[in-house]
Structure formats: structure tokens, C-alpha cells
Design a protein around this motif. Structure first.
Motif, PDB file in Angstrom:
ATOM      1  N   LEU A   1       2.343  50.636  36.806  1.00 36.76           N
ATOM      2  CA  LEU A   1       3.864  49.866  36.833  1.00 36.76           C
ATOM      3  C   LEU A   1       4.087  48.505  36.607  1.00 36.76           C
ATOM      4  O   LEU A   1       3.162  47.619  37.192  1.00 36.76           O
ATOM      5  N   GLN A   2       4.819  48.057  35.870  1.00 36.99           N
ATOM      6  CA  GLN A   2       5.227  46.781  35.500  1.00 36.99           C
ATOM      7  C   GLN A   2       6.520  46.545  36.100  1.00 36.99           C
ATOM      8  O   GLN A   2       7.548  47.165  35.573  1.00 36.99           O
ATOM      9  N   GLY A   3       6.627  45.644  37.138  1.00 33.35           N
ATOM     10  CA  GLY A   3       7.939  45.520  37.751  1.00 33.35           C
ATOM     11  C   GLY A   3       8.858  44.629  36.853  1.00 33.35           C
ATOM     12  O   GLY A   3       8.209  43.792  36.042  1.00 33.35           O
ATOM     13  N   GLY A   4      10.132  44.858  36.983  1.00 31.14           N
ATOM     14  CA  GLY A   4      10.978  43.909  36.162  1.00 31.14           C
ATOM     15  C   GLY A   4      12.428  44.399  36.137  1.00 31.14           C
ATOM     16  O   GLY A   4      12.901  45.069  37.236  1.00 31.14           O
ATOM     17  N   ALA A   5      13.064  44.435  35.221  1.00 32.96           N
ATOM     18  CA  ALA A   5      14.657  44.801  35.223  1.00 32.96           C
ATOM     19  C   ALA A   5      14.974  45.345  33.754  1.00 32.96           C
ATOM     20  O   ALA A   5      14.315  44.720  32.893  1.00 32.96           O
ATOM     21  N   LEU A   6      15.847  46.167  33.520  1.00 37.99           N
ATOM     22  CA  LEU A   6      16.618  46.410  32.166  1.00 37.99           C
ATOM     23  C   LEU A   6      17.698  45.681  32.048  1.00 37.99           C
ATOM     24  O   LEU A   6      18.548  45.762  32.875  1.00 37.99           O
ATOM     25  N   ALA A   7      17.968  45.061  30.894  1.00 37.70           N
ATOM     26  CA  ALA A   7      19.149  44.597  30.450  1.00 37.70           C
ATOM     27  C   ALA A   7      19.746  45.593  29.387  1.00 37.70           C
ATOM     28  O   ALA A   7      18.795  45.492  28.014  1.00 37.70           O
ATOM     29  N   VAL A   8      20.868  45.994  29.503  1.00 33.74           N
ATOM     30  CA  VAL A   8      21.539  46.926  28.292  1.00 33.74           C
ATOM     31  C   VAL A   8      22.811  46.233  27.826  1.00 33.74           C
ATOM     32  O   VAL A   8      23.630  46.184  28.663  1.00 33.74           O
TER      33      VAL A   8
ATOM     34  N   LYS B   1      25.592  46.723  24.278  1.00 30.36           N
ATOM     35  CA  LYS B   1      25.772  47.767  23.101  1.00 30.36           C
ATOM     36  C   LYS B   1      25.069  47.682  21.818  1.00 30.36           C
ATOM     37  O   LYS B   1      24.992  48.679  21.180  1.00 30.36           O
ATOM     38  N   ASN B   2      24.033  46.645  21.751  1.00 28.17           N
ATOM     39  CA  ASN B   2      23.323  46.572  20.739  1.00 28.17           C
ATOM     40  C   ASN B   2      21.597  46.810  20.884  1.00 28.17           C
ATOM     41  O   ASN B   2      20.967  47.104  20.152  1.00 28.17           O
ATOM     42  N   GLU B   3      21.272  46.569  22.192  1.00 24.25           N
ATOM     43  CA  GLU B   3      20.040  46.522  22.625  1.00 24.25           C
ATOM     44  C   GLU B   3      19.719  46.852  24.011  1.00 24.25           C
ATOM     45  O   GLU B   3      20.360  46.482  24.703  1.00 24.25           O
ATOM     46  N   ILE B   4      18.388  47.198  24.189  1.00 23.45           N
ATOM     47  CA  ILE B   4      17.991  47.742  25.578  1.00 23.45           C
ATOM     48  C   ILE B   4      16.600  46.685  25.643  1.00 23.45           C
ATOM     49  O   ILE B   4      15.683  46.792  24.760  1.00 23.45           O
ATOM     50  N   VAL B   5      16.696  45.826  26.685  1.00 22.14           N
ATOM     51  CA  VAL B   5      15.251  45.089  26.663  1.00 22.14           C
ATOM     52  C   VAL B   5      14.917  45.234  28.173  1.00 22.14           C
ATOM     53  O   VAL B   5      15.640  45.183  29.119  1.00 22.14           O
ATOM     54  N   PHE B   6      13.645  45.224  28.317  1.00 29.02           N
ATOM     55  CA  PHE B   6      13.246  45.135  29.626  1.00 29.02           C
ATOM     56  C   PHE B   6      12.440  43.977  29.782  1.00 29.02           C
ATOM     57  O   PHE B   6      11.448  43.471  29.107  1.00 29.02           O
ATOM     58  N   TYR B   7      12.492  43.373  30.983  1.00 27.95           N
ATOM     59  CA  TYR B   7      12.324  41.764  31.280  1.00 27.95           C
ATOM     60  C   TYR B   7      11.237  41.942  32.447  1.00 27.95           C
ATOM     61  O   TYR B   7      11.618  42.949  33.420  1.00 27.95           O
ATOM     62  N   ALA B   8      10.042  41.134  32.457  1.00 29.80           N
ATOM     63  CA  ALA B   8       9.293  40.969  33.524  1.00 29.80           C
ATOM     64  C   ALA B   8       9.278  39.690  33.838  1.00 29.80           C
ATOM     65  O   ALA B   8       9.425  38.760  33.005  1.00 29.80           O
ATOM     66  N   ARG B   9       8.638  39.418  35.245  1.00 32.75           N
ATOM     67  CA  ARG B   9       8.485  37.949  35.493  1.00 32.75           C
ATOM     68  C   ARG B   9       7.253  37.387  34.789  1.00 32.75           C
ATOM     69  O   ARG B   9       6.255  37.781  34.570  1.00 32.75           O
ATOM     70  N   SER B  10       7.521  36.231  34.376  1.00 34.44           N
ATOM     71  CA  SER B  10       6.548  35.253  33.513  1.00 34.44           C
ATOM     72  C   SER B  10       6.074  34.284  34.361  1.00 34.44           C
ATOM     73  O   SER B  10       4.910  33.576  34.017  1.00 34.44           O
ATOM     74  N   SER B  11       6.784  33.695  35.539  1.00 38.82           N
ATOM     75  CA  SER B  11       6.140  32.542  36.351  1.00 38.82           C
ATOM     76  C   SER B  11       6.821  32.835  37.633  1.00 38.82           C
ATOM     77  O   SER B  11       7.794  33.533  37.894  1.00 38.82           O
ATOM     78  N   GLU B  12       6.291  31.986  38.652  1.00 35.46           N
ATOM     79  CA  GLU B  12       6.488  32.001  40.076  1.00 35.46           C
ATOM     80  C   GLU B  12       7.768  31.250  40.098  1.00 35.46           C
ATOM     81  O   GLU B  12       8.688  31.637  41.021  1.00 35.46           O
ATOM     82  N   LYS B  13       8.490  30.435  39.313  1.00 36.86           N
ATOM     83  CA  LYS B  13       9.474  29.555  39.341  1.00 36.86           C
ATOM     84  C   LYS B  13      10.943  30.417  38.879  1.00 36.86           C
ATOM     85  O   LYS B  13      11.968  29.681  38.597  1.00 36.86           O
ATOM     86  N   GLY B  14      10.611  31.458  38.433  1.00 40.44           N
ATOM     87  CA  GLY B  14      11.806  32.215  38.027  1.00 40.44           C
ATOM     88  C   GLY B  14      11.983  32.440  36.486  1.00 40.44           C
ATOM     89  O   GLY B  14      13.102  33.010  36.003  1.00 40.44           O
ATOM     90  N   GLY B  15      10.878  32.304  35.738  1.00 40.76           N
ATOM     91  CA  GLY B  15      11.069  32.486  34.402  1.00 40.76           C
ATOM     92  C   GLY B  15      10.739  34.060  34.106  1.00 40.76           C
ATOM     93  O   GLY B  15       9.879  34.723  34.734  1.00 40.76           O
ATOM     94  N   VAL B  16      11.261  34.563  33.226  1.00 41.19           N
ATOM     95  CA  VAL B  16      11.160  35.989  32.729  1.00 41.19           C
ATOM     96  C   VAL B  16      10.905  36.032  31.172  1.00 41.19           C
ATOM     97  O   VAL B  16      11.243  34.952  30.368  1.00 41.19           O
ATOM     98  N   LYS B  17      10.138  37.010  30.788  1.00 38.41           N
ATOM     99  CA  LYS B  17       9.956  37.260  29.283  1.00 38.41           C
ATOM    100  C   LYS B  17      10.321  38.712  29.004  1.00 38.41           C
ATOM    101  O   LYS B  17       9.999  39.577  29.852  1.00 38.41           O
ATOM    102  N   PRO B  18      10.971  38.981  27.667  1.00 35.40           N
ATOM    103  CA  PRO B  18      10.901  40.523  27.240  1.00 35.40           C
ATOM    104  C   PRO B  18       9.613  41.025  26.956  1.00 35.40           C
ATOM    105  O   PRO B  18       8.708  40.448  26.431  1.00 35.40           O
ATOM    106  N   ILE B  19       9.216  42.327  27.715  1.00 30.40           N
ATOM    107  CA  ILE B  19       8.161  42.962  27.596  1.00 30.40           C
ATOM    108  C   ILE B  19       8.298  43.933  26.297  1.00 30.40           C
ATOM    109  O   ILE B  19       7.510  44.418  25.787  1.00 30.40           O
ATOM    110  N   TRP B  20       9.322  44.670  26.447  1.00 31.75           N
ATOM    111  CA  TRP B  20       9.735  46.006  25.460  1.00 31.75           C
ATOM    112  C   TRP B  20      11.418  45.681  25.152  1.00 31.75           C
ATOM    113  O   TRP B  20      12.120  45.587  26.229  1.00 31.75           O
TER     114      TRP B  20
END
Length: 163
Positions: free
Chosen positions: A77-84, A86-105
Motif C-alpha cells: 500500500l502506498q499512503g497518500g490522498a486522491l484529488a478529484v 472535473k477534468n482529472e483524478i490524481v493520487f498524491y504521495a508524500r515526497s519529503s518530511e517537510k510536507g512536500g507531495v508528488k503525483p504518483i498516478w
């Protein structure tokens, strides 16, 4: 930071085991720092908030759902969050301890053929997305996504289902 927390976790666990060898030593107070370090490690490696995603996206107009993505082999399991939107669905995961996120899918809503709210593996309820061009469904675990289905459909711009 992550390595420091892991090192502290290992040290406290070592002290716990060392003192457990003595017959009359009270070791239970060491459980609290151990649990606190585990919680800190979880937060700095897995938690993705709406504020973090809004900062990365540059806007705050999206549906947010905290979840975990099931990696294609189904064993991790890859922890993160979905952002939805009207145009796209993006799954974000944590990229750094300081609060950075990156799109995974990500995928466009127009490529989404449908979704199913179901048990996505042996233990977790969640959502399974059918995406055009992908041979397997993309699965996300979340215990609260079923409660938020109306908001999810509204974020996609789809009409409500008629029963």
C-alpha cells in the motif's frame, strides 16, 4: 528526519529489550516513547493533507479523499490522498518530511469508464477505478470513501445515480 526517527526508535526498543531482561525492572513507561516514535514516523512518511495538495496544485477547488493506493502486484500500500476535479483524478504521495507531495498516478476523467465501491483486497474497503487503456483496475483503499460517494460523483461532474 526519517532516519533520525528510525534510529531513535531502534535505540528506545533496544533499551526496552535490555531492561526487560532484569527481573524487577519496570519497563512499561518505555512503551510510550516507542509508540510516539512510531506515530511520528507514520506522519512524516504517509500523511498527505488537503493543504499540502492545494499548495502543490496551486488551487483549492478539488475533492480530497485520504486513501492508500494498492500497487499493481497487490502486496503493498502506498499512503497518500486522491484529488478529484472535473477534468482529472490524481493520487498524491508524500515526497519529503517537510510536507512536500508528488503525483504518483493520474488520469483524465474522460478516460474513466466507471468505478466500483467494494472490498479492494482481502482486508480493505475502497474504490476500484476502471480506466480506458489499462488492463487492470486501479484500486484505492479507504474506509470513508463510500460515505463520500455523492461528493466524489459531484467532483467528477457525473449525475447522481438513480436507484
Amino acid at each position: 528526519m526519517k532516519r533520525l526517527v528510525l534510529l531513535l526508535l531502534l535505540c528506545v526498543f533496544g533499551v526496552f529489550v535490555y531492561f526487560a531482561a532484569f527481573k524487577y525492572m519496570v519497563i512499561w513507561p518505555l512503551i510510550f516513547p516507542l509508540l510516539a516514535l512510531v506515530a511520528v514516523y507514520y506522519v512524516i512518511t504517509s500523511v498527505v493533507t488537503k493543504k499540502m495538495i492545494a499548495k502543490a496544485r496551486g488551487d483549492e477547488d478539488f475533492f480530497y479523499q485520504r486513501c492508500s493506493m494498492i500497487v499493481k502486484d497487490g502486496t503493498e500500500l502506498q499512503g497518500g490522498a486522491l484529488a478529484v476535479t472535473k477534468n482529472e483524478i490524481v493520487f498524491y504521495a508524500r515526497s519529503s518530511e517537510k510536507g512536500g507531495v508528488k503525483p504518483i498516478w493520474s488520469c483524465f476523467v474522460s478516460a474513466l469508464e466507471g468505478y466500483t465501491m467494494k472490498k479492494v483486497d482481502d482486508h480493505h474497503p475502497g474504490i476500484s477505478l476502471s480506466v480506458a487503456g489499462e488492463d487492470k483496475e486501479v484500486r484505492f483503499t479507504s474506509s470513508s470513501i463510500q460515505k463520500n460517494e455523492k461528493a466524489f460523483r459531484a467532483a467528477l461532474g457525473w449525475p447522481e445515480e438513480q436507484n
